[in-house]
Design a protein around this motif. Structure first.
Motif, PDB file in Angstrom:
ATOM      1  N   VAL A 298      -1.820  11.996   5.472  1.00  0.00           N
ATOM      2  CA  VAL A 298      -0.921  12.289   5.320  1.00  0.00           C
ATOM      3  C   VAL A 298      -0.379  12.306   6.715  1.00  0.00           C
ATOM      4  O   VAL A 298       0.568  12.851   7.299  1.00  0.00           O
ATOM      5  N   CYS A 299      -1.478  12.464   8.109  1.00  0.00           N
ATOM      6  CA  CYS A 299      -1.038  12.718   8.820  1.00  0.00           C
ATOM      7  C   CYS A 299      -0.781  11.533   9.768  1.00  0.00           C
ATOM      8  O   CYS A 299       0.080  11.125  10.779  1.00  0.00           O
ATOM      9  N   GLU A 300      -1.552  10.133   9.441  1.00  0.00           N
ATOM     10  CA  GLU A 300      -0.489   9.459  10.590  1.00  0.00           C
ATOM     11  C   GLU A 300      -0.067   8.996  10.567  1.00  0.00           C
ATOM     12  O   GLU A 300       0.822   8.585  11.792  1.00  0.00           O
ATOM     13  N   PRO A 301       1.025   8.036   9.204  1.00  0.00           N
ATOM     14  CA  PRO A 301       1.923   8.246   9.749  1.00  0.00           C
ATOM     15  C   PRO A 301       2.712   9.358  10.863  1.00  0.00           C
ATOM     16  O   PRO A 301       4.136   8.463  10.307  1.00  0.00           O
ATOM     17  N   GLN A 302       3.156  10.030  10.683  1.00  0.00           N
ATOM     18  CA  GLN A 302       3.701  11.844  11.053  1.00  0.00           C
ATOM     19  C   GLN A 302       3.615  11.699  12.548  1.00  0.00           C
ATOM     20  O   GLN A 302       4.627  12.092  12.872  1.00  0.00           O
ATOM     21  N   CYS A 303       3.165  10.671  13.439  1.00  0.00           N
ATOM     22  CA  CYS A 303       2.748  10.671  14.221  1.00  0.00           C
ATOM     23  C   CYS A 303       3.757   9.973  15.383  1.00  0.00           C
ATOM     24  O   CYS A 303       3.656   9.175  15.451  1.00  0.00           O
ATOM     25  N   PRO A 304       3.684  10.519  16.258  1.00  0.00           N
ATOM     26  CA  PRO A 304       5.117  10.070  16.837  1.00  0.00           C
ATOM     27  C   PRO A 304       4.787   8.909  18.170  1.00  0.00           C
ATOM     28  O   PRO A 304       5.209   8.238  18.081  1.00  0.00           O
ATOM     29  N   ASN A 305       3.570   8.987  17.985  1.00  0.00           N
ATOM     30  CA  ASN A 305       2.812   8.193  19.280  1.00  0.00           C
ATOM     31  C   ASN A 305       1.258   7.347  18.668  1.00  0.00           C
ATOM     32  O   ASN A 305       0.836   6.496  19.493  1.00  0.00           O
ATOM     33  N   GLN A 306       1.213   7.332  17.470  1.00  0.00           N
ATOM     34  CA  GLN A 306       0.844   6.239  16.763  1.00  0.00           C
ATOM     35  C   GLN A 306      -0.470   6.985  17.691  1.00  0.00           C
ATOM     36  O   GLN A 306      -1.325   5.581  17.975  1.00  0.00           O
ATOM     37  N   ALA A 307      -0.840   8.147  17.346  1.00  0.00           N
ATOM     38  CA  ALA A 307      -2.453   8.198  18.245  1.00  0.00           C
ATOM     39  C   ALA A 307      -3.317   8.218  17.238  1.00  0.00           C
ATOM     40  O   ALA A 307      -4.485   8.533  17.759  1.00  0.00           O
ATOM     41  N   ILE A 308      -3.418   8.337  16.198  1.00  0.00           N
ATOM     42  CA  ILE A 308      -4.360   8.604  14.990  1.00  0.00           C
ATOM     43  C   ILE A 308      -4.212   7.111  14.205  1.00  0.00           C
ATOM     44  O   ILE A 308      -3.756   6.643  14.193  1.00  0.00           O
ATOM     45  N   THR A 309      -5.882   7.388  13.941  1.00  0.00           N
ATOM     46  CA  THR A 309      -5.724   5.878  13.401  1.00  0.00           C
ATOM     47  C   THR A 309      -7.370   6.509  12.349  1.00  0.00           C
ATOM     48  O   THR A 309      -8.223   7.515  12.541  1.00  0.00           O
ATOM     49  N   MET A 310      -7.312   5.396  11.303  1.00  0.00           N
ATOM     50  CA  MET A 310      -8.819   5.386  10.540  1.00  0.00           C
ATOM     51  C   MET A 310     -10.596   5.227  11.379  1.00  0.00           C
ATOM     52  O   MET A 310     -10.084   3.949  11.833  1.00  0.00           O
TER      53      MET A 310
END
Ligand code: SF4
Ligand code: SF4
Length: 82
Positions: A13-25
């Motif tokens: 759920v979090c990954e697409p919400q990040c405005p900075n593309q900071a979250i990855t698997m």
């Protein structure tokens, strides 16, 4: 920057919400790249990943505690404003 603890259930759920593309698997759970996390400064009034995480496993990264001015400068750099 924030970090994701091992309580993460990989709900995506979090990954697409990040405005900075900071979250990855990562290898096992989702990860935050501290060099890309502005704690949502510049985009939103509160960290969007924390808002949506259903198990509240996202917290301040004690190895990357930055003040508002550092986070704002990071936002500007990532946005190509300077
Ligand atoms: Fe992305 Fe904001 Fe979460 Fe940092 S706090 S990882 S910038 S959504
Ligand atoms: Fe993991 Fe929370 Fe992100 Fe879901 S929203 S992938 S539980 S950190």
């Amino acid at each position: 920057a924030l970090r994701i603890t091992d309580e993460c259930i990989n709900c995506d759920v979090c990954e697409p919400q990040c405005p900075n593309q900071a979250i990855t698997m990562g290898p096992e759970i989702y990860e935050i790249d501290p060099s890309r996390c502005t704690e949502c400064v510049g985009h939103f009034g509160e960290p969007q990943c924390q808002v949506v995480c259903p198990v509240e496993c996202i917290e301040i990264d004690p190895d990357h505690t930055e003040g508002e001015s550092v986070l704002m400068a990071r936002y500007r750099a990532l946005a190509g404003l300077e």
